[in-house]
Design a protein around this motif. Structure first.
Motif, PDB file in Angstrom:
ATOM      1  N   GLY A   1       2.629  -3.060  20.762  1.00  0.00           N
ATOM      2  CA  GLY A   1       3.616  -2.441  20.498  1.00  0.00           C
ATOM      3  C   GLY A   1       3.231  -1.139  20.067  1.00  0.00           C
ATOM      4  O   GLY A   1       4.215  -0.633  19.771  1.00  0.00           O
ATOM      5  N   GLY A   2       2.495  -0.596  20.637  1.00  0.00           N
ATOM      6  CA  GLY A   2       1.888   0.714  20.326  1.00  0.00           C
ATOM      7  C   GLY A   2       2.832   1.808  21.035  1.00  0.00           C
ATOM      8  O   GLY A   2       2.988   2.913  20.533  1.00  0.00           O
ATOM      9  N   ALA A   3       3.517   1.257  21.928  1.00  0.00           N
ATOM     10  CA  ALA A   3       4.403   2.299  23.016  1.00  0.00           C
ATOM     11  C   ALA A   3       5.683   1.928  22.748  1.00  0.00           C
ATOM     12  O   ALA A   3       6.968   2.553  23.388  1.00  0.00           O
ATOM     13  CB  ALA A   3       4.080   2.015  24.265  1.00  0.00           C
ATOM     14  N   VAL A   4       6.175   1.064  21.686  1.00  0.00           N
ATOM     15  CA  VAL A   4       7.647   0.914  21.254  1.00  0.00           C
ATOM     16  C   VAL A   4       7.785   1.792  20.195  1.00  0.00           C
ATOM     17  O   VAL A   4       7.371   2.042  19.280  1.00  0.00           O
ATOM     18  CB  VAL A   4       7.495  -0.641  20.768  1.00  0.00           C
ATOM     19  CG1 VAL A   4       9.152  -0.912  20.283  1.00  0.00           C
ATOM     20  CG2 VAL A   4       7.226  -1.568  21.716  1.00  0.00           C
ATOM     21  N   PRO A   5       8.930   2.591  20.540  1.00  0.00           N
ATOM     22  CA  PRO A   5       9.324   3.662  19.625  1.00  0.00           C
ATOM     23  C   PRO A   5      10.252   3.013  18.304  1.00  0.00           C
ATOM     24  O   PRO A   5      10.941   2.076  18.553  1.00  0.00           O
ATOM     25  CB  PRO A   5      10.475   4.534  20.416  1.00  0.00           C
ATOM     26  CG  PRO A   5      10.900   3.624  21.494  1.00  0.00           C
ATOM     27  CD  PRO A   5      10.061   2.593  21.781  1.00  0.00           C
ATOM     28  N   PHE A   6      10.200   3.658  17.190  1.00  0.00           N
ATOM     29  CA  PHE A   6      11.028   3.319  16.078  1.00  0.00           C
ATOM     30  C   PHE A   6      11.576   4.441  15.576  1.00  0.00           C
ATOM     31  O   PHE A   6      11.205   5.127  14.531  1.00  0.00           O
ATOM     32  CB  PHE A   6      10.281   2.461  14.803  1.00  0.00           C
ATOM     33  CG  PHE A   6      10.111   0.934  15.390  1.00  0.00           C
ATOM     34  CD1 PHE A   6      11.146  -0.057  15.100  1.00  0.00           C
ATOM     35  CD2 PHE A   6       8.995   0.676  15.992  1.00  0.00           C
ATOM     36  CE1 PHE A   6      10.912  -1.181  15.896  1.00  0.00           C
ATOM     37  CE2 PHE A   6       8.905  -0.485  16.792  1.00  0.00           C
ATOM     38  CZ  PHE A   6       9.645  -1.506  16.575  1.00  0.00           C
ATOM     39  N   GLY A   7      12.693   5.188  16.151  1.00  0.00           N
ATOM     40  CA  GLY A   7      13.272   6.319  16.056  1.00  0.00           C
ATOM     41  C   GLY A   7      12.365   7.622  16.522  1.00  0.00           C
ATOM     42  O   GLY A   7      11.476   7.434  17.120  1.00  0.00           O
ATOM     43  N   GLY A   8      13.189   8.518  16.426  1.00  0.00           N
ATOM     44  CA  GLY A   8      12.798   9.689  17.037  1.00  0.00           C
ATOM     45  C   GLY A   8      12.505   9.928  18.651  1.00  0.00           C
ATOM     46  O   GLY A   8      13.399   9.389  19.507  1.00  0.00           O
ATOM     47  N   MET A   9      11.644  10.584  19.128  1.00  0.00           N
ATOM     48  CA  MET A   9      11.310  10.989  20.613  1.00  0.00           C
ATOM     49  C   MET A   9      10.447  10.124  21.211  1.00  0.00           C
ATOM     50  O   MET A   9       9.319   9.581  20.911  1.00  0.00           O
ATOM     51  CB  MET A   9      10.853  12.455  20.554  1.00  0.00           C
ATOM     52  CG  MET A   9      10.305  13.063  21.863  1.00  0.00           C
ATOM     53  SD  MET A   9      11.715  13.665  22.733  1.00  0.00           S
ATOM     54  CE  MET A   9      11.928  15.148  21.605  1.00  0.00           C
ATOM     55  N   VAL A  10      10.857   9.919  22.384  1.00  0.00           N
ATOM     56  CA  VAL A  10       9.769   8.957  23.436  1.00  0.00           C
ATOM     57  C   VAL A  10       9.477  10.089  24.428  1.00  0.00           C
ATOM     58  O   VAL A  10      10.162  10.843  24.959  1.00  0.00           O
ATOM     59  CB  VAL A  10      10.611   8.000  24.179  1.00  0.00           C
ATOM     60  CG1 VAL A  10       9.747   7.356  25.182  1.00  0.00           C
ATOM     61  CG2 VAL A  10      11.040   6.744  23.164  1.00  0.00           C
ATOM     62  N   ILE A  11       8.293  10.221  24.542  1.00  0.00           N
ATOM     63  CA  ILE A  11       7.619  10.839  25.661  1.00  0.00           C
ATOM     64  C   ILE A  11       7.071  10.243  26.865  1.00  0.00           C
ATOM     65  O   ILE A  11       6.065   9.388  26.416  1.00  0.00           O
ATOM     66  CB  ILE A  11       6.307  11.852  25.154  1.00  0.00           C
ATOM     67  CG1 ILE A  11       6.868  12.878  24.064  1.00  0.00           C
ATOM     68  CG2 ILE A  11       5.772  12.673  26.353  1.00  0.00           C
ATOM     69  CD1 ILE A  11       5.912  14.032  23.673  1.00  0.00           C
ATOM     70  N   SER A  12       7.808   9.995  27.910  1.00  0.00           N
ATOM     71  CA  SER A  12       7.295   9.115  28.852  1.00  0.00           C
ATOM     72  C   SER A  12       6.555  10.208  29.865  1.00  0.00           C
ATOM     73  O   SER A  12       6.924  11.065  30.395  1.00  0.00           O
ATOM     74  CB  SER A  12       8.345   8.190  29.645  1.00  0.00           C
ATOM     75  OG  SER A  12       7.939   7.974  30.856  1.00  0.00           O
ATOM     76  N   LEU A  13       5.406   9.715  30.099  1.00  0.00           N
ATOM     77  CA  LEU A  13       4.410  10.543  31.025  1.00  0.00           C
ATOM     78  C   LEU A  13       4.598  10.163  32.493  1.00  0.00           C
ATOM     79  O   LEU A  13       3.725  10.733  33.152  1.00  0.00           O
ATOM     80  CB  LEU A  13       3.029  10.344  30.263  1.00  0.00           C
ATOM     81  CG  LEU A  13       2.823  10.833  29.044  1.00  0.00           C
ATOM     82  CD1 LEU A  13       1.443  10.520  28.452  1.00  0.00           C
ATOM     83  CD2 LEU A  13       3.028  12.226  28.956  1.00  0.00           C
ATOM     84  N   GLU A  14       5.546   9.363  32.880  1.00  0.00           N
ATOM     85  CA  GLU A  14       5.549   8.777  33.967  1.00  0.00           C
ATOM     86  C   GLU A  14       5.292   9.930  35.220  1.00  0.00           C
ATOM     87  O   GLU A  14       5.147   9.452  36.546  1.00  0.00           O
ATOM     88  CB  GLU A  14       6.733   7.867  34.176  1.00  0.00           C
ATOM     89  CG  GLU A  14       8.086   8.652  34.172  1.00  0.00           C
ATOM     90  CD  GLU A  14       9.204   7.501  34.042  1.00  0.00           C
ATOM     91  OE1 GLU A  14       8.998   6.805  33.150  1.00  0.00           O
ATOM     92  OE2 GLU A  14      10.035   7.651  34.837  1.00  0.00           O
ATOM     93  N   LYS A  15       5.942  11.050  35.061  1.00  0.00           N
ATOM     94  CA  LYS A  15       5.641  12.252  36.114  1.00  0.00           C
ATOM     95  C   LYS A  15       4.326  12.632  36.384  1.00  0.00           C
ATOM     96  O   LYS A  15       4.114  13.373  37.248  1.00  0.00           O
ATOM     97  CB  LYS A  15       6.860  13.265  35.666  1.00  0.00           C
ATOM     98  CG  LYS A  15       8.155  12.693  35.465  1.00  0.00           C
ATOM     99  CD  LYS A  15       9.160  13.706  36.072  1.00  0.00           C
ATOM    100  CE  LYS A  15      10.365  13.006  36.561  1.00  0.00           C
ATOM    101  NZ  LYS A  15      11.509  13.572  35.834  1.00  0.00           N
ATOM    102  N   MET A  16       3.496  12.385  35.418  1.00  0.00           N
ATOM    103  CA  MET A  16       2.136  12.949  35.502  1.00  0.00           C
ATOM    104  C   MET A  16       1.076  12.339  36.457  1.00  0.00           C
ATOM    105  O   MET A  16       0.236  11.516  35.795  1.00  0.00           O
ATOM    106  CB  MET A  16       1.706  13.348  34.022  1.00  0.00           C
ATOM    107  CG  MET A  16       2.979  14.091  33.307  1.00  0.00           C
ATOM    108  SD  MET A  16       2.174  14.764  31.581  1.00  0.00           S
ATOM    109  CE  MET A  16       0.652  15.501  32.028  1.00  0.00           C
ATOM    110  N   LYS A  17       1.319  12.349  37.614  1.00  0.00           N
ATOM    111  CA  LYS A  17       0.582  11.604  38.561  1.00  0.00           C
ATOM    112  C   LYS A  17      -0.348  12.377  39.412  1.00  0.00           C
ATOM    113  O   LYS A  17      -0.698  11.836  40.477  1.00  0.00           O
ATOM    114  CB  LYS A  17       1.729  10.945  39.496  1.00  0.00           C
ATOM    115  CG  LYS A  17       2.433   9.719  38.419  1.00  0.00           C
ATOM    116  CD  LYS A  17       2.744   8.347  39.531  1.00  0.00           C
ATOM    117  CE  LYS A  17       3.234   7.376  38.417  1.00  0.00           C
ATOM    118  NZ  LYS A  17       3.892   6.496  39.290  1.00  0.00           N
TER     119      LYS A  17
END
Ligand SMILES: Cc1cc2nc3c(=O)[nH]c(=O)nc-3n(C[C@H](O)[C@H](O)[C@H](O)COP(=O)(O)OP(=O)(O)OC[C@H]3O[C@@H](n4cnc5c(N)ncnc54)[C@H](O)[C@@H]3O)c2cc1C
Length: 505
Positions: A63-79
């Motif tokens: 559950g470390g990548a599950v947000p509970f409010g605030g900002m999500v930073i998805s790094l999916e473009k860093m390839k």
């Protein structure tokens, strides 16, 4: 150019969950393309004191990548992906999946080099495997990801971008007193005492990894994104063994698989680089999947066995391999199995099908939980990830089985028996069973910690195992971790409530 920060809408629903099946909520989301864009987002969030949840591939099960409010930073473009300058390393952007790294290394080295840690989930990202110090089956032969991380580029909560190579920044005893140049401005002054707890000498990914005179890079590895965002990592790659075969041994009686692996471990030169265990429940789950898929799978599990063990065996050449397989077959016989029931895969497709079978076990568990969750929303994956000192494994496995049978719960046990690290998964059909399973796990966390084991050997603590970490290191140990986080992230924005609650509970 300024980074676009988007309001969180239904379109991004998948970003509310990881493989723990826990579901969160968020206000905003951003998809940075490089370290500088990550820094821009973090500066804004620091100013606003807004929590930030960083996501790689969301294959984590804590559950470390599950947000509970605030900002999500998805790094999916860093390839970005490229070879390191010395030819024995690879430099990967945060989102590059392990399977792509492995393909790249194969091509770059004409098949002679590889990155050994194999957390079975090949879509896991470069940043994710560093942050979780991922392991998997081959950790038996090669150790976890930590040993292969040569350099990281990390963005701190205030937006400073640091390059931290292995071997440059060290603690003196339990104190860091360092000045680290930033790639984008003022240097970072690190002046801190390290926590006083002792990290157990077993396979371990629970909380901050602390040692006397430690290398700073090791503090970030396994920190589950709570100290900084990993924008890029350089991994050392090593020579492949000339030959690796797979072998699966099946045993008719419970405990024979354990006797077999104990006997193998006692032999000096058995050549096994992984040892994976399946209990009766795991084999049952695979049989069910097999029957559902009606022959459309690359593997086929025979009926009537109580345990199985999958080995990857390395050797110099065919003759050497034949000797090793002979020794293994003798041990199968001594443990009560029949070498005639064992499967051996030399290479190619059949070896690949063994790996698929291994991966199918946690996948089948996750699929079953997802099915149950459709009617029982509050249920998440209930999987343990504890490791114990080698001599304590047989009695720990007995404890797992006896406690769960006494409680009348459905369960499967599988995993990394070579490292004395088995995953227990309770398949709870309702909330009562789920709560019962949780309370049994809490009891084990205490017993395993007292044995000198770890409450999380490879998945990390995330948001699901904070209580276990407290059992392992006590309130004082957890407070020391919180104080250490404040040095890197004074407002507690990064991975808030991962590993421990940010506000003292
Ligand atoms: C079927 C299955 C089998 C698995 N088997 C194994 C196994 O055998 N061994 C094993 O070790 N793991 C296993 N895993 C777990 C998982 O694959 C690993 O934990 C993996 O390392 C997570 O990578 P990720 O990119 O998906 O990270 P995510 O799930 O996206 O994130 C994991 C954690 O790291 C943080 N994070 C991710 N990227 C960054 C970054 N760049 N900077 C800062 N923080 C970041 C997140 O905030 C989160 O706390 C398995 C998972 C599945 C689904």
């Amino acid at each position: 150019m300024a980074i676009r920060i988007l309001p969180f809408t239904n379109e991004y629903e998948l970003h509310l969950m990881d493989e723990s099946k826990k579901i969160g909520y968020a206000d905003r989301i951003a998809f940075p393309r490089n370290a500088e864009e990550i820094a821009q987002i973090l500066r804004i969030c620091s100013l606003e004191e807004s929590p930030v949840t960083v996501q790689g591939s969301r294959t984590g099960v804590g559950g470390g990548a599950v947000p509970f409010g605030g900002m999500v930073i998805s790094l999916e473009k860093m390839k970005n992906l490229r070879a390191g300058s010395s030819g024995d390393s690879v430099i990967a952007g945060a989102a590059v999946p392990l399977e792509e790294i492995n393909r790249f290394v194969r091509k770059m080295s004409k098949g002679t080099l590889f990155l050994p840690p194999d957390p079975t989930e090949t879509t896991a990202s470069a940043g994710g495997v560093v942050c979780c110090n991922s392991s998997g089956a081959r950790t038996y032969g090669y150790g976890p990801m930590r040993g292969f991380v040569r350099r990281i580029r990390v963005v701190l909560a205030d937006g400073k971008i640091l390059d931290i190579p292995r071997g440059r920044y060290f603690a003196e005893g339990r104190r860091f007193s360092l000045t680290i140049p930033a790639l984008n401005g003022e240097p970072f002054r690190l002046e801190t005492e390290l926590p006083s707890y002792t990290v157990p000498e077993v396979k371990n990914a629970a909380g901050y990894w602390i040692r006397e005179n430690m290398d700073l890079i090791d503090l970030f590895i396994g920190a589950e994104g709570t100290l900084g965002v990993i924008a890029e990592a350089e991994f050392s790659v090593v020579e492949k063994p000339p030959m690796v075969w797979g072998l699966i041994a099946f045993f008719p009686e419970e405990d024979q698989g354990v006797v077999f692996t104990e006997a193998l471990k006692a032999i000096d030169d058995h050549g096994c680089i992984s040892m994976e265990y399946f209990d009766r429940g795991s084999l049952g789950l695979l049989l069910e999947k097999q029957s559902e898929m009606k022959g459309r799978l690359s593997w086929h599990v025979p009926e009537g066995f109580s345990e199985a063990v999958f080995l990857e065996v390395a050797a110099e050449d065919k003759e050497h391999m034949a000797e090793r397989i002979h020794v293994i077959e003798q041990e199968i016989l001594h443990a009560g199995g029949d070498p005639g029931d064992a499967w051996v895969a030399a290479s190619g497709l059949s070896f690949h099908s063994f790996k698929e079978l291994r991966h199918a076990t946690p996948e089948a568990v996750n699929a079953r939980i997802a099915e149950i969750k459709k009617v029982q929303r509050e249920i998440t994956k209930l999987g343990s990830d504890m490791s114990v000192p080698a001599d304590k494994l047989p009695r720990t496995l007995r404890m797992y089985r006896e406690d769960l049978r006494k409680a009348g719960l459905d369960f499967v046990i599988f995993g990394h028996i070579g490292n004395s690290h088995l995953h227990v998964n309770v398949i709870s059909r309702n909330k009562e069973e789920y709560d019962l399973g949780k309370s049994i796990y809490a009891g084990w966390a205490k017993t395993v910690s007292e044995m000198g084991g770890s409450v999380s050997a490879e998945h990390g603590v995330g948001k699901l195992k904070r209580e276990f970490l407290r059992i392992m290191y006590g309130d004082d140990g957890v407070s020391e971790m919180r104080e250490l986080k404040k040095v890197f992230d004074p407002k507690g924005i990064l991975g808030r409530d991962n590993i421990f609650l940010w506000k003292n509970d």
